[in-house]
Design a protein around this motif. Structure first.
Motif, PDB file in Angstrom:
ATOM      1  N   TYR A 275       0.855  -1.188   0.000  1.00  0.00           N
ATOM      2  CA  TYR A 275       0.000   0.000   0.000  1.00  0.00           C
ATOM      3  C   TYR A 275       0.893   1.241   0.000  1.00  0.00           C
ATOM      4  CZ  TYR A 275      -3.094   3.602   2.018  1.00  0.00           C
ATOM      5  OH  TYR A 275      -3.794   4.748   2.271  1.00  0.00           O
ATOM      6  N   THR A 276       0.517   2.228  -0.810  1.00  0.00           N
ATOM      7  CA  THR A 276       1.314   3.445  -0.955  1.00  0.00           C
ATOM      8  C   THR A 276       0.497   4.659  -0.548  1.00  0.00           C
ATOM      9  OG1 THR A 276       2.393   2.420  -2.871  1.00  0.00           O
ATOM     10  CG2 THR A 276       2.739   4.782  -2.547  1.00  0.00           C
ATOM     11  N   PHE A 277       1.089   5.519   0.272  1.00  0.00           N
ATOM     12  CA  PHE A 277       0.421   6.782   0.595  1.00  0.00           C
ATOM     13  C   PHE A 277       1.463   7.889   0.723  1.00  0.00           C
ATOM     14  CE2 PHE A 277       1.503   5.392   4.874  1.00  0.00           C
ATOM     15  CZ  PHE A 277       1.696   6.571   5.599  1.00  0.00           C
ATOM     16  N   PRO A 278       1.049   9.154   0.556  1.00  0.00           N
ATOM     17  CA  PRO A 278       2.005  10.257   0.628  1.00  0.00           C
ATOM     18  C   PRO A 278       2.549  10.448   2.044  1.00  0.00           C
ATOM     19  CG  PRO A 278       0.057  10.908  -0.613  1.00  0.00           C
ATOM     20  CD  PRO A 278      -0.273   9.612   0.074  1.00  0.00           C
ATOM     21  N   GLY A 279       3.868  10.547   2.151  1.00  0.00           N
ATOM     22  CA  GLY A 279       4.513  10.852   3.421  1.00  0.00           C
ATOM     23  C   GLY A 279       4.884  12.323   3.458  1.00  0.00           C
ATOM     24  N   SER A 299       6.145  12.513  -2.468  1.00  0.00           N
ATOM     25  CA  SER A 299       6.950  11.819  -1.465  1.00  0.00           C
ATOM     26  C   SER A 299       6.087  10.705  -0.895  1.00  0.00           C
ATOM     27  CB  SER A 299       7.367  12.799  -0.362  1.00  0.00           C
ATOM     28  OG  SER A 299       8.123  12.163   0.632  1.00  0.00           O
ATOM     29  N   CYS A 300       6.572   9.465  -0.934  1.00  0.00           N
ATOM     30  CA  CYS A 300       5.707   8.332  -0.598  1.00  0.00           C
ATOM     31  C   CYS A 300       6.294   7.423   0.476  1.00  0.00           C
ATOM     32  CB  CYS A 300       5.426   7.494  -1.849  1.00  0.00           C
ATOM     33  SG  CYS A 300       4.278   8.285  -3.002  1.00  0.00           S
ATOM     34  N   VAL A 301       5.378   6.712   1.113  1.00  0.00           N
ATOM     35  CA  VAL A 301       5.692   5.684   2.097  1.00  0.00           C
ATOM     36  C   VAL A 301       4.950   4.423   1.669  1.00  0.00           C
ATOM     37  CG1 VAL A 301       5.315   4.982   4.487  1.00  0.00           C
ATOM     38  CG2 VAL A 301       6.077   7.300   3.988  1.00  0.00           C
ATOM     39  N   TYR A 302       5.545   3.267   1.931  1.00  0.00           N
ATOM     40  CA  TYR A 302       4.955   1.991   1.516  1.00  0.00           C
ATOM     41  C   TYR A 302       4.692   1.122   2.745  1.00  0.00           C
ATOM     42  CZ  TYR A 302       7.061   3.744  -2.762  1.00  0.00           C
ATOM     43  OH  TYR A 302       7.425   4.551  -3.819  1.00  0.00           O
TER      44      TYR A 302
END
Length: 529
Positions: A275-279, A299-302
């Motif tokens: 799952y990917t969302f903006p960090g 900028s993303c977090v997984y």
């Protein structure tokens, strides 16, 4: 009214009811209405409690001493579907932490610029509300998850439901009563709900960064009881106060806490389990004059949902194109819930998106405010890939003040920003001047996307510093604007950061709602007879 997830529907407080006590060691609490075979051994309370389906269940509440300490002012020990649960005003795992703190001492910190004490106080609140207060069928429950949502308050405020208090029945399980943030529709044209549906579907089907958030609001026991007793969520109540010459609603007690948790929902079928969302990358908007929405953070977090536990990385992925171990995290790195069948049905209907049993809801932020001060204390938290070195509006100094020994691994992963005053040096709450330096205190997942069209009032600090966007806001300034305005007049606007007296002429002809936008946004016309 939708009564789904009226968690703790008829919950009682330790001060609100006197129950029979079988021995000096057995504590009072609403659990005694539906539990038998009660005993205390060491620091554990044991009982056989009824479940919602009528069956009996042997249950135990460990760490009874800390529970009793956290309900000493207000709170309860309840039976949630056959499980003994502590229902606190605020746990205090750190014995040196004081809540509620005296307003005199808070003001000493504020006007002396003692930021370290303010940081420690904010983290003390966080460590308390994230404490685990019991187990429901083996699943840990945190303090804030037991608190009362507005729909529950409205239901319990109605005179027709007064007789239901004290019914010998188990309490319902806490649920995920989430919605699209109302503040995204304040001061501008509402964002189409279809946009949220489309983005959620894309994130679930393709693994694209999920830019949607969903929120709830909850009150701790003393805050909820105050709102219920005064029927503050009924417009007829506010109208009567104005008719009687009031300029503000009855103030909440000083041990009241209001929270706004912020969640993202992860589909259990997300491609490859990633799952990917903006960090949050810090306040670096490409256009400083416009809002800095998640969709342009780049900028993303997984989150690897196939591996439930792991150490996790320590950074975002700039550009969102190169997932590495450093930008990959696991569910245990977040405060999170697994979506139940009841949650899934409710959320699918409420949000207009497909939510399934077994999906996950991860906590990415939370506004927290306490009534310890006339103008409340304001602290906001958001998930950070590197909580030791978070981006502004937090700082390494704020992170260093964390009480790490009182935070579990998930709770340690959040950054904090505080807003105990609006300009520096602080001004008095009445009769001050709009001078000094800006003090920004906002949540990236809630306010960063706001552009100038969100705000209906702005007053340049020193006559020259004109704050116009979400990353130039302060929770205290904005919530100071919360006041009831009778129809057909236009409601009060949101504000960026500047100083405003609490008795500013802008409030003439209004009823101040004790800094609560939630009351104003959730009003119903009149209680049932």
């Amino acid at each position: 009214m939708n009564t789904h997830h009226l968690a703790l529907l008829f919950g009682l407080t330790a001060q609100a009811i006197t129950l029979p006590v079988h021995s000096q060691n057995i504590p009072n609490g609403s659990y005694q209405l539906s539990c038998t075979n009660v005993s205390v051994a060491g620091d554990a309370l044991a009982a056989t409690c009824k479940k919602l389906n009528g069956a009996s269940h042997a249950t135990k509440l460990n760490t009874l001493g800390s529970c009793l300490n956290s309900i000493s002012h207000y709170g309860d020990i309840g039976n949630i579907d056959g499980n003994l649960i502590c229902l606190p005003d605020l746990p205090k795992p750190d014995p040196n932490f004081v809540f509620p703190q005296s307003e005199t001492l808070l003001n000493q910190w504020i006007y002396a610029g003692d930021l370290n004490q303010i940081y420690r106080h904010g983290w003390g609140i966080w460590s308390g509300l994230t404490q685990q207060v019991g187990l429901i069928d083996g699943i840990a429950v945190r303090a804030f998850q037991t608190w009362t949502v507005p729909s529950n308050i409205i239901f319990r405020s109605a005179p027709v439901n007064a007789s239901l208090k004290g019914v010998a029945a188990p309490l319902k399980r806490p649920g995920l009563e989430l919605s699209v943030p109302r503040q995204f529709r304040h001061g501008q044209k509402p964002k189409a709900k279809a946009m949220n549906v489309k983005a959620v579907a894309a994130a679930a089907a393709t693994g694209a960064p999920d830019t949607n958030i969903f929120v709830s609001v909850a009150y701790n026991p003393p805050g909820a009881e105050h709102a219920i007793a005064n029927r503050l969520f009924y417009e007829s109540t506010l109208q009567q106060y104005m008719k009687n010459g009031y300029t503000e609603i009855p103030n909440f007690p000083n041990n009241s806490i209001t929270i706004k948790p912020v969640y993202k929902i992860i589909s259990k079928t997300v491609p490859n389990g990633i799952y990917t969302f903006p960090g949050w990358p810090g306040p670096t908007p490409p256009d400083p004059k416009q809002g800095f929405d998640e969709s342009i953070w780049n900028s993303c977090v997984y989150v690897d949902i196939n591996t439930l536990s792991g150490a996790g990385g320590n950074s975002n992925d700039p550009g969102c194109k190169n997932r590495t171990a450093a930008s990959t995290f696991y569910l245990n790195n977040f405060i999170h819930n697994k979506v139940s069948a009841d949650d899934a049905a409710y959320l699918t209907n409420q949000l207009g998106i497909k939510v399934a049993e077994g999906d996950y809801a991860i906590l990415v932020g939370m506004h927290v405010t306490t009534r310890e001060d006339k103008v409340w204390t304001w602290q906001t938290f958001w998930w950070s890939a590197n909580a030791d070195r978070p981006f502004e509006p937090s700082s390494s100094a704020i992170a260093t003040a964390r009480p790490l020994s009182y935070l579990d691994e998930a709770a340690k992963h959040y950054a904090m920003s505080v807003a105990y005053y609006t300009v520096a040096p602080p001004q008095p709450i009445t009769g001050g001047q709009n001078v000094g330096s800006s003090v920004y205190g906002y949540n990236p997942y809630l306010e960063a996307g706001f552009g100038p069209d969100t705000f209906g009032i702005s007053r340049p600090i020193n006559g020259t510093v004109n704050n116009t966007t979400g990353i130039q806001t302060n929770c205290m300034t904005c919530h100071n604007m919360a006041a009831y305005v009778p129809s057909p007049k236009t409601g009060m606007p949101y504000a960026t950061d500047f100083y405003m007296s609490i008795n500013d002429p802008v409030f003439d002809g209004t009823l101040k709602s004790d800094f609560s936008w939630t009351i104003l946004n959730t009003l119903v016309p009149t209680p049932l007879k």
